[in-house]
Design a protein around this motif. Sequence first.
Motif, short mmCIF file in Angstrom:
data_model
loop_
_atom_site.label_atom_id
_atom_site.label_comp_id
_atom_site.label_asym_id
_atom_site.label_seq_id
_atom_site.Cartn_x
_atom_site.Cartn_y
_atom_site.Cartn_z
N THR A 109 0.48 -1.16 -0.01
CA THR A 109 0.07 -0.18 0.08
C THR A 109 0.66 1.41 -0.08
OG1 THR A 109 -1.61 -1.35 1.28
CG2 THR A 109 -1.63 1.07 1.33
N SER A 110 1.43 1.61 0.92
CA SER A 110 2.69 2.55 1.18
C SER A 110 3.75 2.46 -0.41
CB SER A 110 3.75 2.77 1.88
OG SER A 110 4.39 1.08 2.06
N ALA A 111 3.79 1.38 -0.58
CA ALA A 111 4.50 1.54 -2.13
C ALA A 111 3.82 2.33 -3.48
CB ALA A 111 5.12 0.12 -2.71
N VAL A 112 2.48 1.81 -3.35
CA VAL A 112 1.72 2.31 -4.16
C VAL A 112 1.76 3.92 -4.05
CG1 VAL A 112 -0.61 2.35 -5.47
CG2 VAL A 112 0.11 0.05 -4.96
N ILE A 113 1.18 4.49 -2.64
CA ILE A 113 1.17 5.40 -2.44
C ILE A 113 2.33 6.42 -2.81
CG2 ILE A 113 1.45 7.22 -0.13
CD1 ILE A 113 -1.04 5.43 1.13
N ALA A 114 3.84 5.80 -2.59
CA ALA A 114 4.97 6.69 -2.81
C ALA A 114 4.78 6.88 -4.17
CB ALA A 114 6.29 5.46 -2.24
N VAL A 115 4.77 5.94 -4.72
CA VAL A 115 4.91 5.58 -6.73
C VAL A 115 3.87 6.78 -7.17
CG1 VAL A 115 4.49 5.15 -9.16
CG2 VAL A 115 6.34 3.90 -6.80
N VAL A 116 3.31 6.37 -6.78
CA VAL A 116 1.93 7.74 -7.61
C VAL A 116 2.34 9.42 -7.00
CG1 VAL A 116 -0.29 8.79 -6.72
CG2 VAL A 116 -0.13 6.55 -6.75
N PRO B 74 6.52 14.14 4.26
CA PRO B 74 5.66 13.40 4.69
C PRO B 74 4.56 12.93 4.47
CG PRO B 74 4.77 16.06 4.51
CD PRO B 74 6.42 15.48 3.86
N ILE B 75 3.69 12.82 3.80
CA ILE B 75 2.54 11.82 2.89
C ILE B 75 3.36 10.43 2.86
CG2 ILE B 75 1.48 10.48 0.91
CD1 ILE B 75 1.08 14.06 0.77
N VAL B 76 4.48 10.21 2.07
CA VAL B 76 5.16 8.68 2.20
C VAL B 76 5.49 8.19 2.93
CG1 VAL B 76 7.45 8.02 1.22
CG2 VAL B 76 5.66 9.54 -0.43
N GLN B 77 6.30 9.28 3.91
CA GLN B 77 7.03 8.43 5.31
C GLN B 77 5.96 8.33 5.94
OE1 GLN B 77 9.49 12.04 6.99
NE2 GLN B 77 10.75 10.75 5.46
N ILE B 78 4.75 8.66 6.19
CA ILE B 78 3.89 8.41 7.01
C ILE B 78 3.17 7.35 6.34
CG2 ILE B 78 0.90 9.11 7.59
CD1 ILE B 78 2.22 11.97 7.88
N ALA B 79 2.93 7.25 4.93
CA ALA B 79 2.51 6.20 4.88
C ALA B 79 3.26 4.95 4.51
CB ALA B 79 2.32 6.17 2.91
N PHE B 80 4.14 4.87 5.20
CA PHE B 80 5.18 4.01 5.76
C PHE B 80 5.33 3.66 6.83
CE2 PHE B 80 9.70 5.27 2.05
CZ PHE B 80 9.05 4.48 1.72
N VAL B 81 4.37 4.32 7.79
CA VAL B 81 4.59 4.30 9.17
C VAL B 81 3.60 3.43 9.26
CG1 VAL B 81 3.91 4.83 11.62
CG2 VAL B 81 5.88 5.61 10.40
N LEU B 82 2.29 4.07 8.56
CA LEU B 82 0.52 3.12 8.84
C LEU B 82 1.26 2.11 8.38
CD1 LEU B 82 -1.53 6.54 8.00
CD2 LEU B 82 -0.75 5.83 9.86
N ASP B 83 1.93 1.46 6.90
CA ASP B 83 1.78 0.12 6.59
C ASP B 83 2.23 -0.65 7.84
OD1 ASP B 83 1.30 -1.10 4.24
OD2 ASP B 83 2.23 -0.08 3.20
N LYS B 84 3.09 -0.15 8.32
CA LYS B 84 4.52 -1.08 9.53
C LYS B 84 3.43 -1.53 10.57
CE LYS B 84 8.05 -2.79 10.65
NZ LYS B 84 8.73 -3.04 9.50
#
Length: 284
Positions: A233-240, A273-283
């Motif tokens: 999920t966070s990988a998709v968010i990071a790419v977008v 912050p969006i990408v980093q928060i996505a990483f954390v929420l995914d973890k």
Amino acid sequence: MAQKAKAYFKLLKFRLSFTVAFSSAIGFILGYPGASYLSIALVMLGGLLVTGSANIINQVIERDLDKHMKRTAMRPLPTGQVSVTEAVVFCVLLGISGLLLLGMYFNWLAAGLSLLSLILYGFVYTPLKRVSPICVFVGAIPGGMPPLIGWVAATGLLGAEAWILFGIQFIWQFPHFWAIAWVLDDDYKKAGFKMLPMEGGKNLKTAIQIMIYTLLLIPLSLLPLQFGMTGTTSAVIAVVCGVLFLAQTFYLMRTCSKKAAMSIMFGSFLYLPIVQIAFVLDKI
């Protein structure tokens, strides 16, 4: 008394320091997903104190240059709200407190890396700003270290995962810094700062450089998934986010305008912050 306290607070550059502390908390949570709120708050406090100290070193060294720039002329040192001696004492107290907190509560490797970051930012990057555009590369090293330091604080290890977190934030610094330097170019020139990468500054060559580093963020942001640090999920968010960020650089390449550089600057503030928060929420 209140005015003095306000001036000391201004020296901290709180918003910048908090952003750095936030990044270190991201690295910490990724390294230790079950961390207590107290530990997360303490790693942020340590990062905030050390970053505040580095910011004060920067302002002490540049106090006479800051007078020439509209953006910095009203800072506490150029206006005399705080004396150099007061600023130095405050700087030392913050730095020592932050390093002791990180060393004693977490580990001394995290504290040592924080000290290295402070030295690079305060005593290498700051004077280099008037010498060569290489300063942005040097400044990107301490700029990229907070999530790495957070990971090390959590795990005590300087492994591949820590370097991946560093790499993403390190590469992000280039479009971020250069977009700011483009927008503030006239102000920077008054102080003799050489921030833009190419001769002539605001041109297609610089825009292409910004695009290349932004493009690099896309494959880099997939490495946490590859190394099992986060999920799909966070990988998709990071790419977008990376593609949207990249799209802004094409606008700059087409127009070479201040408006386009400003959109990249704001885009960079959102991307990280969006990408980093996505990483954390995914973890977690």
